[in-house]
Design a protein around this motif. Structure first.
Motif, mmCIF file in Angstrom:
data_model
loop_
_atom_site.group_PDB
_atom_site.id
_atom_site.type_symbol
_atom_site.label_atom_id
_atom_site.label_comp_id
_atom_site.label_asym_id
_atom_site.label_seq_id
_atom_site.Cartn_x
_atom_site.Cartn_y
_atom_site.Cartn_z
ATOM 1 N N ASN A 1 51.566 44.402 44.149
ATOM 2 C CA ASN A 1 50.549 44.264 45.195
ATOM 3 C C ASN A 1 49.319 45.113 44.886
ATOM 4 O O ASN A 1 48.188 44.694 45.148
ATOM 5 C CB ASN A 1 51.145 44.647 46.552
ATOM 6 C CG ASN A 1 52.106 43.596 47.074
ATOM 7 O OD1 ASN A 1 51.967 42.406 46.768
ATOM 8 N ND2 ASN A 1 53.094 44.014 47.845
ATOM 9 N N ASN A 2 49.547 46.303 44.312
ATOM 10 C CA ASN A 2 48.421 47.135 43.892
ATOM 11 C C ASN A 2 47.588 46.422 42.836
ATOM 12 O O ASN A 2 46.354 46.459 42.863
ATOM 13 C CB ASN A 2 48.924 48.463 43.310
ATOM 14 C CG ASN A 2 49.482 49.394 44.372
ATOM 15 O OD1 ASN A 2 49.189 49.238 45.559
ATOM 16 N ND2 ASN A 2 50.286 50.362 43.964
ATOM 17 N N LEU A 3 48.265 45.791 41.889
ATOM 18 C CA LEU A 3 47.568 45.051 40.834
ATOM 19 C C LEU A 3 46.739 43.919 41.432
ATOM 20 O O LEU A 3 45.584 43.703 41.034
ATOM 21 C CB LEU A 3 48.577 44.483 39.835
ATOM 22 C CG LEU A 3 49.222 45.482 38.884
ATOM 23 C CD1 LEU A 3 50.496 44.902 38.273
ATOM 24 C CD2 LEU A 3 48.253 45.879 37.777
ATOM 25 N N ARG A 4 47.313 43.200 42.384
ATOM 26 C CA ARG A 4 46.591 42.095 43.021
ATOM 27 C C ARG A 4 45.302 42.601 43.676
ATOM 28 O O ARG A 4 44.235 42.003 43.517
ATOM 29 C CB ARG A 4 47.486 41.423 44.064
ATOM 30 C CG ARG A 4 48.656 40.657 43.473
ATOM 31 C CD ARG A 4 49.517 40.005 44.558
ATOM 32 N NE ARG A 4 50.575 39.229 43.943
ATOM 33 C CZ ARG A 4 51.868 39.599 43.910
ATOM 34 N NH1 ARG A 4 52.241 40.729 44.500
ATOM 35 N NH2 ARG A 4 52.758 38.836 43.312
ATOM 36 N N ILE A 5 45.426 43.695 44.418
ATOM 37 C CA ILE A 5 44.271 44.233 45.139
ATOM 38 C C ILE A 5 43.203 44.748 44.175
ATOM 39 O O ILE A 5 42.016 44.435 44.309
ATOM 40 C CB ILE A 5 44.725 45.373 46.093
ATOM 41 C CG1 ILE A 5 45.602 44.789 47.225
ATOM 42 C CG2 ILE A 5 43.516 46.099 46.680
ATOM 43 C CD1 ILE A 5 46.358 45.829 48.020
ATOM 44 N N LYS A 6 43.630 45.544 43.193
ATOM 45 C CA LYS A 6 42.680 46.153 42.271
ATOM 46 C C LYS A 6 41.956 45.107 41.407
ATOM 47 O O LYS A 6 40.756 45.203 41.164
ATOM 48 C CB LYS A 6 43.371 47.203 41.406
ATOM 49 C CG LYS A 6 43.704 48.492 42.164
ATOM 50 C CD LYS A 6 44.260 49.556 41.260
ATOM 51 C CE LYS A 6 44.537 50.846 42.020
ATOM 52 N NZ LYS A 6 43.294 51.476 42.535
ATOM 53 N N PHE A 7 42.703 44.100 40.948
ATOM 54 C CA PHE A 7 42.054 43.069 40.138
ATOM 55 C C PHE A 7 41.116 42.213 40.987
ATOM 56 O O PHE A 7 40.043 41.806 40.530
ATOM 57 C CB PHE A 7 43.094 42.205 39.427
ATOM 58 C CG PHE A 7 43.484 42.725 38.078
ATOM 59 C CD1 PHE A 7 42.657 42.548 36.977
ATOM 60 C CD2 PHE A 7 44.675 43.415 37.894
ATOM 61 C CE1 PHE A 7 42.994 43.040 35.728
ATOM 62 C CE2 PHE A 7 45.032 43.914 36.652
ATOM 63 C CZ PHE A 7 44.191 43.725 35.563
ATOM 64 N N LYS A 8 41.526 41.947 42.222
ATOM 65 C CA LYS A 8 40.685 41.151 43.114
ATOM 66 C C LYS A 8 39.362 41.865 43.379
ATOM 67 O O LYS A 8 38.308 41.222 43.514
ATOM 68 C CB LYS A 8 41.417 40.897 44.437
ATOM 69 C CG LYS A 8 40.654 40.005 45.400
ATOM 70 C CD LYS A 8 41.440 39.760 46.676
ATOM 71 C CE LYS A 8 40.654 38.886 47.645
ATOM 72 N NZ LYS A 8 41.406 38.656 48.914
ATOM 73 N N ASN A 9 39.427 43.189 43.448
ATOM 74 C CA ASN A 9 38.232 43.974 43.738
ATOM 75 C C ASN A 9 37.452 44.373 42.485
ATOM 76 O O ASN A 9 36.490 45.134 42.566
ATOM 77 C CB ASN A 9 38.610 45.235 44.524
ATOM 78 C CG ASN A 9 39.100 44.908 45.924
ATOM 79 O OD1 ASN A 9 38.688 43.907 46.513
ATOM 80 N ND2 ASN A 9 39.988 45.724 46.459
ATOM 81 N N SER A 10 37.897 43.878 41.345
ATOM 82 C CA SER A 10 37.207 44.177 40.096
ATOM 83 C C SER A 10 36.463 42.926 39.612
ATOM 84 O O SER A 10 36.582 41.848 40.195
ATOM 85 C CB SER A 10 38.203 44.629 39.024
ATOM 86 O OG SER A 10 38.877 43.516 38.465
ATOM 87 N N THR A 11 35.740 43.096 38.534
ATOM 88 C CA THR A 11 35.038 41.948 37.935
ATOM 89 C C THR A 11 35.764 41.454 36.681
ATOM 90 O O THR A 11 35.242 40.604 35.965
ATOM 91 C CB THR A 11 33.596 42.341 37.556
ATOM 92 O OG1 THR A 11 33.635 43.452 36.644
ATOM 93 C CG2 THR A 11 32.791 42.722 38.788
ATOM 94 N N LEU A 12 36.957 41.982 36.449
ATOM 95 C CA LEU A 12 37.699 41.627 35.248
ATOM 96 C C LEU A 12 38.260 40.215 35.337
ATOM 97 O O LEU A 12 38.718 39.783 36.400
ATOM 98 C CB LEU A 12 38.842 42.620 35.010
ATOM 99 C CG LEU A 12 38.451 44.085 34.783
ATOM 100 C CD1 LEU A 12 39.691 44.939 34.551
ATOM 101 C CD2 LEU A 12 37.492 44.202 33.600
ATOM 102 N N LYS A 13 38.240 39.534 34.228
ATOM 103 C CA LYS A 13 38.811 38.184 34.145
ATOM 104 C C LYS A 13 40.306 38.279 34.405
ATOM 105 O O LYS A 13 41.003 39.116 33.835
ATOM 106 C CB LYS A 13 38.557 37.615 32.747
ATOM 107 C CG LYS A 13 39.154 36.242 32.467
ATOM 108 C CD LYS A 13 38.923 35.876 30.999
ATOM 109 C CE LYS A 13 39.542 34.544 30.632
ATOM 110 N NZ LYS A 13 38.817 33.411 31.223
ATOM 111 N N GLN A 14 40.816 37.421 35.287
ATOM 112 C CA GLN A 14 42.246 37.413 35.578
ATOM 113 C C GLN A 14 42.626 36.098 36.256
ATOM 114 O O GLN A 14 41.764 35.371 36.744
ATOM 115 C CB GLN A 14 42.625 38.603 36.471
ATOM 116 C CG GLN A 14 41.810 38.744 37.747
ATOM 117 C CD GLN A 14 42.361 38.000 38.945
ATOM 118 O OE1 GLN A 14 43.506 37.546 38.945
ATOM 119 N NE2 GLN A 14 41.555 37.841 39.981
#
Length: 228
Positions: free
Chosen positions: A143-156
């Motif tokens: 869940n942390n990964l989901r939140i952090k990636f969603k709030n980043s500009t990194l391709k995912q």
């Protein structure tokens, strides 16, 4: 999620479809033109457990050698598919150090993680060993990964295919019609509650990988130690 109920429901539904010849055959497994790659966070089970899995697979191989059986080097538990495999993905298109930093922040609270491999489940395309986690730490990290990636500009492409909440390991994929379906499924049923063992997770790996996690294509990008 109640993992036991989830695995049981998946097993019942999938076995019925396999019995009815409504299973999916993967035609790309041996294709030299398969160019699907991505990056994945994964856990590798202990060698003891992988060897126990091979005993199960050896029995199935004797019945039907034509399916795709995972070798020890390729058996894994997916923590998160960061960039799901797609045709033409290349590492040079991303800044991997930014991914490592974000992932490290997301999983730093994972500790004392143990996974029990017990029993078999299935889908219409594969046979899986059921994994059970001793705490919710791994799903909290997801869940942390989901939140952090969603709030980043990194391709995912997290959760684009499905939302992962399990700790299973795929060990066989169907690549041809099953030779002796009744015998094959009899063995699968026999191992439905088999104890493969429990292992302590010592690290989580970030890898560049093909669709099947074949060792010859996998490149380890980073390894994150888990506190025990």
């Amino acid at each position: 999620m109640n993992l036991k109920e989830h695995y049981e429901s998946l097993y019942k539904t999938s076995i019925k479809q396999i019995e009815a010849d409504a299973y999916d055959i993967d035609t790309l497994i041996d294709s030299p033109s398969d160019n699907r790659f991505g990056i994945t966070l994964l856990i590798r089970p202990s060698e003891t457990i992988k060897n126990e899995i091979q005993k199960f697979l050896d029995i199935l191989k004797a019945i039907d050698p034509n399916q795709y059986y995972y070798v020890n080097s390729d058996i894994h538990i997916t923590v998160m598919s960061i960039i799901s495999c797609y045709d033409g993905f290349e590492l040079k298109s991303i800044n991997i150090s930014e991914y490592i930093t974000l992932i490290n922040e997301s999983i730093q609270n994972v500790s004392n993680l143990k996974i029990e491999f017990k029993g078999i489940t299935a889908s219409t395309s594969c046979i899986m060993v059921q994994g059970f986690m001793n705490t919710e730490a791994l799903n909290d990290a997801r869940n942390n990964l989901r939140i952090k990636f969603k709030n980043s500009t990194l391709k995912q492409s997290i959760d684009k295919r499905y939302t992962i909440q399990t700790a299973h390991a795929t060990v066989l994929r169907f690549k041809e019609k099953i030779i002796d379906k009744s015998k094959f499924l009899e063995i699968v049923e026999k191992y439905k509650n088999h104890e493969f063992g429990t292992f302590e997770v010592k690290s989580i790996e970030l890898v560049y990988n093909d669709w099947y996690q074949k060792a010859k294509f996998v490149k380890k990008l980073s390894e994150f130690s888990i506190k025990n």
